[in-house]
Design a protein around this motif. Structure first.
Motif, PDB file in Angstrom:
ATOM      1  N   GLN A   1      52.207  73.804  13.725  1.00  0.00           N
ATOM      2  CA  GLN A   1      53.248  73.016  14.387  1.00  0.00           C
ATOM      3  C   GLN A   1      52.653  71.829  15.133  1.00  0.00           C
TER       4      GLN A   1
ATOM      5  N   GLU B   1      51.789  69.178  12.642  1.00  0.00           N
ATOM      6  CA  GLU B   1      52.986  68.454  12.193  1.00  0.00           C
ATOM      7  C   GLU B   1      53.440  67.440  13.247  1.00  0.00           C
ATOM      8  N   LEU B   2      53.397  67.854  14.505  1.00  0.00           N
ATOM      9  CA  LEU B   2      53.771  66.926  15.573  1.00  0.00           C
ATOM     10  C   LEU B   2      52.831  65.731  15.602  1.00  0.00           C
TER      11      LEU B   2
ATOM     12  N   ALA C   1      51.215  64.495  13.141  1.00  0.00           N
ATOM     13  CA  ALA C   1      51.434  63.670  11.961  1.00  0.00           C
ATOM     14  C   ALA C   1      52.559  62.654  12.199  1.00  0.00           C
ATOM     15  N   HIS C   2      53.484  62.990  13.091  1.00  0.00           N
ATOM     16  CA  HIS C   2      54.617  62.097  13.378  1.00  0.00           C
ATOM     17  C   HIS C   2      54.337  61.161  14.538  1.00  0.00           C
ATOM     18  N   GLU C   3      53.237  61.355  15.217  1.00  0.00           N
ATOM     19  CA  GLU C   3      52.892  60.521  16.363  1.00  0.00           C
ATOM     20  C   GLU C   3      51.978  59.386  15.925  1.00  0.00           C
ATOM     21  N   THR C   4      52.140  58.262  16.557  1.00  0.00           N
ATOM     22  CA  THR C   4      51.225  57.151  16.290  1.00  0.00           C
ATOM     23  C   THR C   4      50.328  56.987  17.501  1.00  0.00           C
TER      24      THR C   4
END
Length: 85
Positions: A13, A16-17, A19-22
Motif C-alpha cells: 500500500q 502504491e501511494l 507511485a501516485h506522489e510526485t
C-alpha cells in the motif's frame, strides 16, 4: 528517529501511494500522512482548544468595562501613542 516494521500488505500500500506522489520519498509521505491524520483529529476541537486553551493571565489587570468598543479603541490608541512616543 523511528523505525517501523511493515507487513507485506502495508508495504504494498505504501508503494502504491508513493507511485501516485510526485517528488515524495517514504519519509516525506509518512510525515504528511501523520500530519493529515493529526489535523483531522483536531477538527472536533474549538480554535481555542487547538491553540492550547485560554490564556491564564491575559486580562488580570484589565478593567471590567474593557470589552466595550469605545474603551477598547481608547486603550489601543493609548498603547500606540505610548509606543511611538
Amino acid at each position: 528517529m523511528l523505525t517501523v516494521r511493515l507487513n507485506e500488505e502495508t508495504e504494498r500500500q505504501l508503494a502504491e501511494l508513493l507511485a501516485h506522489e510526485t517528488n515524495a520519498n517514504r519519509s516525506d509521505l509518512i510525515k504528511r500522512l501523520i500530519r493529515e491524520r493529526w489535523l483531522s483529529l483536531q477538527l472536533g476541537k474549538t480554535i481555542v482548544e487547538r491553540r492550547g486553551g485560554h490564556p491564564q493571565h491575559l486580562l488580570t489587570d484589565a478593567s471590567p468595562d474593557r470589552s466595550e468598543r469605545s474603551n477598547r479603541k481608547q486603550a489601543i490608541a493609548n498603547y500606540l501613542q505610548n509606543r511611538h512616543s
